[in-house]
Design a protein around this motif. Structure first.
Motif, PDB file in Angstrom:
ATOM      1  N   LEU A 105      -0.926  38.770  38.423  1.00 31.59           N
ATOM      2  CA  LEU A 105      -1.875  37.906  37.728  1.00 31.59           C
ATOM      3  C   LEU A 105      -1.199  37.089  36.635  1.00 31.59           C
ATOM      4  O   LEU A 105      -1.413  35.876  36.530  1.00 31.59           O
ATOM      5  N   HIS A 106      -0.380  37.732  35.831  1.00 33.44           N
ATOM      6  CA  HIS A 106       0.207  36.967  34.728  1.00 33.44           C
ATOM      7  C   HIS A 106       1.293  36.018  35.229  1.00 33.44           C
ATOM      8  O   HIS A 106       1.433  34.908  34.706  1.00 33.44           O
ATOM      9  N   ARG A 107       2.021  36.384  36.274  1.00 37.90           N
ATOM     10  CA  ARG A 107       3.037  35.473  36.823  1.00 37.90           C
ATOM     11  C   ARG A 107       2.381  34.243  37.460  1.00 37.90           C
ATOM     12  O   ARG A 107       2.860  33.112  37.298  1.00 37.90           O
ATOM     13  N   ALA A 108       1.302  34.459  38.204  1.00 36.98           N
ATOM     14  CA  ALA A 108       0.617  33.335  38.847  1.00 36.98           C
ATOM     15  C   ALA A 108      -0.009  32.420  37.801  1.00 36.98           C
ATOM     16  O   ALA A 108       0.051  31.186  37.912  1.00 36.98           O
ATOM     17  N   ALA A 109      -0.628  33.009  36.782  1.00 36.69           N
ATOM     18  CA  ALA A 109      -1.219  32.189  35.721  1.00 36.69           C
ATOM     19  C   ALA A 109      -0.135  31.430  34.960  1.00 36.69           C
ATOM     20  O   ALA A 109      -0.312  30.238  34.640  1.00 36.69           O
ATOM     21  N   ASP A 110       0.987  32.096  34.668  1.00 35.43           N
ATOM     22  CA  ASP A 110       2.114  31.412  34.023  1.00 35.43           C
ATOM     23  C   ASP A 110       2.531  30.193  34.843  1.00 35.43           C
ATOM     24  O   ASP A 110       2.770  29.103  34.301  1.00 35.43           O
ATOM     25  N   PHE A 111       2.645  30.390  36.148  1.00 40.65           N
ATOM     26  CA  PHE A 111       3.098  29.325  37.050  1.00 40.65           C
ATOM     27  C   PHE A 111       2.128  28.147  37.041  1.00 40.65           C
ATOM     28  O   PHE A 111       2.546  26.987  36.917  1.00 40.65           O
ATOM     29  N   LEU A 112       0.851  28.428  37.185  1.00 38.66           N
ATOM     30  CA  LEU A 112      -0.134  27.347  37.245  1.00 38.66           C
ATOM     31  C   LEU A 112      -0.219  26.596  35.923  1.00 38.66           C
ATOM     32  O   LEU A 112      -0.316  25.365  35.896  1.00 38.66           O
ATOM     33  N   ILE A 113      -0.195  27.308  34.819  1.00 34.65           N
ATOM     34  CA  ILE A 113      -0.274  26.654  33.516  1.00 34.65           C
ATOM     35  C   ILE A 113       0.976  25.815  33.258  1.00 34.65           C
ATOM     36  O   ILE A 113       0.884  24.670  32.790  1.00 34.65           O
ATOM     37  N   ALA A 114       2.147  26.360  33.601  1.00 35.42           N
ATOM     38  CA  ALA A 114       3.394  25.619  33.388  1.00 35.42           C
ATOM     39  C   ALA A 114       3.462  24.363  34.245  1.00 35.42           C
ATOM     40  O   ALA A 114       4.098  23.374  33.852  1.00 35.42           O
ATOM     41  N   SER A 115       2.806  24.368  35.393  1.00 37.67           N
ATOM     42  CA  SER A 115       2.834  23.198  36.279  1.00 37.67           C
ATOM     43  C   SER A 115       2.100  22.011  35.667  1.00 37.67           C
ATOM     44  O   SER A 115       2.407  20.852  35.987  1.00 37.67           O
ATOM     45  N   GLY A 116       1.123  22.287  34.817  1.00 39.59           N
ATOM     46  CA  GLY A 116       0.320  21.222  34.249  1.00 39.59           C
ATOM     47  C   GLY A 116      -0.570  20.523  35.259  1.00 39.59           C
ATOM     48  O   GLY A 116      -1.096  19.442  35.002  1.00 39.59           O
ATOM     49  N   ARG A 117      -0.752  21.143  36.432  1.00 37.45           N
ATOM     50  CA  ARG A 117      -1.521  20.536  37.515  1.00 37.45           C
ATOM     51  C   ARG A 117      -2.841  21.286  37.692  1.00 37.45           C
ATOM     52  O   ARG A 117      -2.950  22.478  37.413  1.00 37.45           O
ATOM     53  N   ASP A 118      -3.835  20.565  38.204  1.00 37.18           N
ATOM     54  CA  ASP A 118      -5.097  21.210  38.545  1.00 37.18           C
ATOM     55  C   ASP A 118      -5.348  21.190  40.048  1.00 37.18           C
ATOM     56  O   ASP A 118      -6.458  21.448  40.505  1.00 37.18           O
ATOM     57  N   ASP A 119      -4.284  20.869  40.819  1.00 38.71           N
ATOM     58  CA  ASP A 119      -4.425  20.769  42.277  1.00 38.71           C
ATOM     59  C   ASP A 119      -3.436  21.676  43.005  1.00 38.71           C
ATOM     60  O   ASP A 119      -3.048  21.403  44.130  1.00 38.71           O
ATOM     61  N   TYR A 120      -3.041  22.783  42.341  1.00 38.89           N
ATOM     62  CA  TYR A 120      -2.118  23.740  42.953  1.00 38.89           C
ATOM     63  C   TYR A 120      -2.863  25.029  43.306  1.00 38.89           C
ATOM     64  O   TYR A 120      -3.690  25.517  42.519  1.00 38.89           O
ATOM     65  N   VAL A 121      -2.535  25.588  44.477  1.00 39.46           N
ATOM     66  CA  VAL A 121      -2.933  26.944  44.852  1.00 39.46           C
ATOM     67  C   VAL A 121      -1.673  27.786  44.847  1.00 39.46           C
ATOM     68  O   VAL A 121      -0.677  27.415  45.487  1.00 39.46           O
ATOM     69  N   ALA A 122      -1.670  28.894  44.117  1.00 39.99           N
ATOM     70  CA  ALA A 122      -0.482  29.737  43.966  1.00 39.99           C
ATOM     71  C   ALA A 122      -0.543  30.932  44.912  1.00 39.99           C
ATOM     72  O   ALA A 122      -1.524  31.690  44.907  1.00 39.99           O
ATOM     73  N   HIS A 123       0.519  31.103  45.709  1.00 40.23           N
ATOM     74  CA  HIS A 123       0.619  32.212  46.653  1.00 40.23           C
ATOM     75  C   HIS A 123       1.811  33.098  46.298  1.00 40.23           C
ATOM     76  O   HIS A 123       2.809  32.601  45.766  1.00 40.23           O
ATOM     77  N   PRO A 124       1.749  34.389  46.634  1.00 44.74           N
ATOM     78  CA  PRO A 124       2.922  35.251  46.442  1.00 44.74           C
ATOM     79  C   PRO A 124       4.088  34.779  47.315  1.00 44.74           C
ATOM     80  O   PRO A 124       3.885  34.203  48.392  1.00 44.74           O
ATOM     81  N   ALA A 125       5.287  35.049  46.867  1.00 43.19           N
ATOM     82  CA  ALA A 125       6.465  34.649  47.629  1.00 43.19           C
ATOM     83  C   ALA A 125       6.603  35.453  48.923  1.00 43.19           C
ATOM     84  O   ALA A 125       7.139  34.955  49.920  1.00 43.19           O
ATOM     85  N   TYR A 126       6.128  36.696  48.909  1.00 42.71           N
ATOM     86  CA  TYR A 126       6.260  37.561  50.085  1.00 42.71           C
ATOM     87  C   TYR A 126       4.966  38.337  50.319  1.00 42.71           C
ATOM     88  O   TYR A 126       4.257  38.692  49.376  1.00 42.71           O
ATOM     89  N   ASN A 127       4.682  38.594  51.568  1.00 42.03           N
ATOM     90  CA  ASN A 127       3.692  39.593  51.971  1.00 42.03           C
ATOM     91  C   ASN A 127       4.446  40.764  52.579  1.00 42.03           C
ATOM     92  O   ASN A 127       5.260  40.569  53.498  1.00 42.03           O
ATOM     93  N   TYR A 128       4.197  41.950  52.054  1.00 38.37           N
ATOM     94  CA  TYR A 128       4.812  43.161  52.607  1.00 38.37           C
ATOM     95  C   TYR A 128       3.727  43.934  53.339  1.00 38.37           C
ATOM     96  O   TYR A 128       2.744  44.381  52.738  1.00 38.37           O
ATOM     97  N   PHE A 129       3.879  44.080  54.646  1.00 37.72           N
ATOM     98  CA  PHE A 129       2.888  44.756  55.473  1.00 37.72           C
ATOM     99  C   PHE A 129       3.264  46.230  55.626  1.00 37.72           C
ATOM    100  O   PHE A 129       4.415  46.558  55.965  1.00 37.72           O
ATOM    101  N   PHE A 130       2.296  47.100  55.386  1.00 38.54           N
ATOM    102  CA  PHE A 130       2.545  48.537  55.484  1.00 38.54           C
ATOM    103  C   PHE A 130       1.423  49.212  56.258  1.00 38.54           C
ATOM    104  O   PHE A 130       0.491  48.561  56.692  1.00 38.54           O
ATOM    105  N   GLU A 131       1.522  50.506  56.433  1.00 41.29           N
ATOM    106  CA  GLU A 131       0.597  51.337  57.216  1.00 41.29           C
ATOM    107  C   GLU A 131       1.029  51.309  58.685  1.00 41.29           C
ATOM    108  O   GLU A 131       0.541  50.499  59.480  1.00 41.29           O
TER     109      GLU A 131
END
Length: 250
Positions: A105-131
């Protein structure tokens, strides 16, 4: 009251005990974001839950969380209602059997705020699938040379477990699922619709989402039924978005 920076939303159905680690990771990520100075509201959405799942959501809810009970049987509609209830600048989704990285949460919010944009969707760099498996999937930034807009017509690049300005979700609600009539994959449709409107899907460096693979998931049920998403401005090969797309931008 102060408007929260982040509306953290978790959706539950009938995950039963699998929701316990989910809610713990949800609470840990909220506490971490608060420690970084962010104000966070927690919204727990239960859609046609069984008794055990409902009891677990109430027992493991973070402090001051709102718990909403719905009767949709439709993940897209649940997320749409959650957005209506949300008051935060940004909205972040988590499914009831998956796990957030503690710092997501804090990394994604940091990223969006630092971008200065209101048209970005932030995704994780990786999905780790388990089970029953251990698979890592690298997500692609829309501005990366690896992104191919033609490929978006054939496969989905990103799921809905992202963070974005609430205003984007208000402009682009999720389509409803109708598997008996062949319609599903609302997150794929949402990605196409937002890209067609000029929204950019970005990757937050050094982040990961932990996704539980179950034999009977909504995605597997849609695949068995050969359901697809509804037509939109990007499903036609003659759509202007493909002719006008100029690749990565800075």
């Amino acid at each position: 009251m102060m408007t929260p920076t982040i509306s953290a939303i978790v959706t539950g159905h009938r995950e039963r005990r699998l929701s316990i680690p989910t809610l713990r990771s949800f609470g840990n990520a909220i506490a971490d974001a608060q420690a970084q100075g962010y104000t966070v509201e927690a919204i727990l959405c239960l859609d046609r839950p069984d008794t055990l799942t409902e009891e677990i959501f109430h027992r493991f809810a973070p402090p001051k969380a709102r718990i909403l009970t719905m009767d949709h049987g439709d993940q897209g509609k649940v997320r749409n209602d959650a957005v209506v209830a949300a008051t935060g600048q940004f909205v972040a989704f988590l499914d009831g059997d998956d796990l957030w990285q503690k710092s997501w949460l804090h990394r994604a919010a940091d990223f969006l705020i630092a971008s200065g944009r209101d048209d970005y969707v932030a995704h994780p760099a990786y999905n780790y699938f388990f089970e029953g498996q251990a698979t890592t999937f690298r997500q692609i930034d829309q501005d990366s040379p690896d992104f191919d807009i033609d490929l978006l017509r054939m496969r989905n690049y990103w799921d809905a477990l992202s963070m974005a300005p609430r205003s984007i979700h208000e402009r682009f609600p999720y389509a409803h699922r109708d598997i008996p009539n062949g319609w599903a994959l609302e997150d794929w449709q949402w990605n196409e619709e937002t890209i067609a409107a000029g929204i950019r899907h970005k990757i937050v460096p050094d982040t990961v989402l932990f996704k539980r693979r179950q034999k009977e998931s909504q995605h597997s049920r849609a695949a068995k039924s050969k359901a697809t998403h509804r037509r939109n401005g990007m499903t036609s090969y003659s759509a202007p978005i493909f002719a006008a797309f100029d690749g990565p931008t800075v």
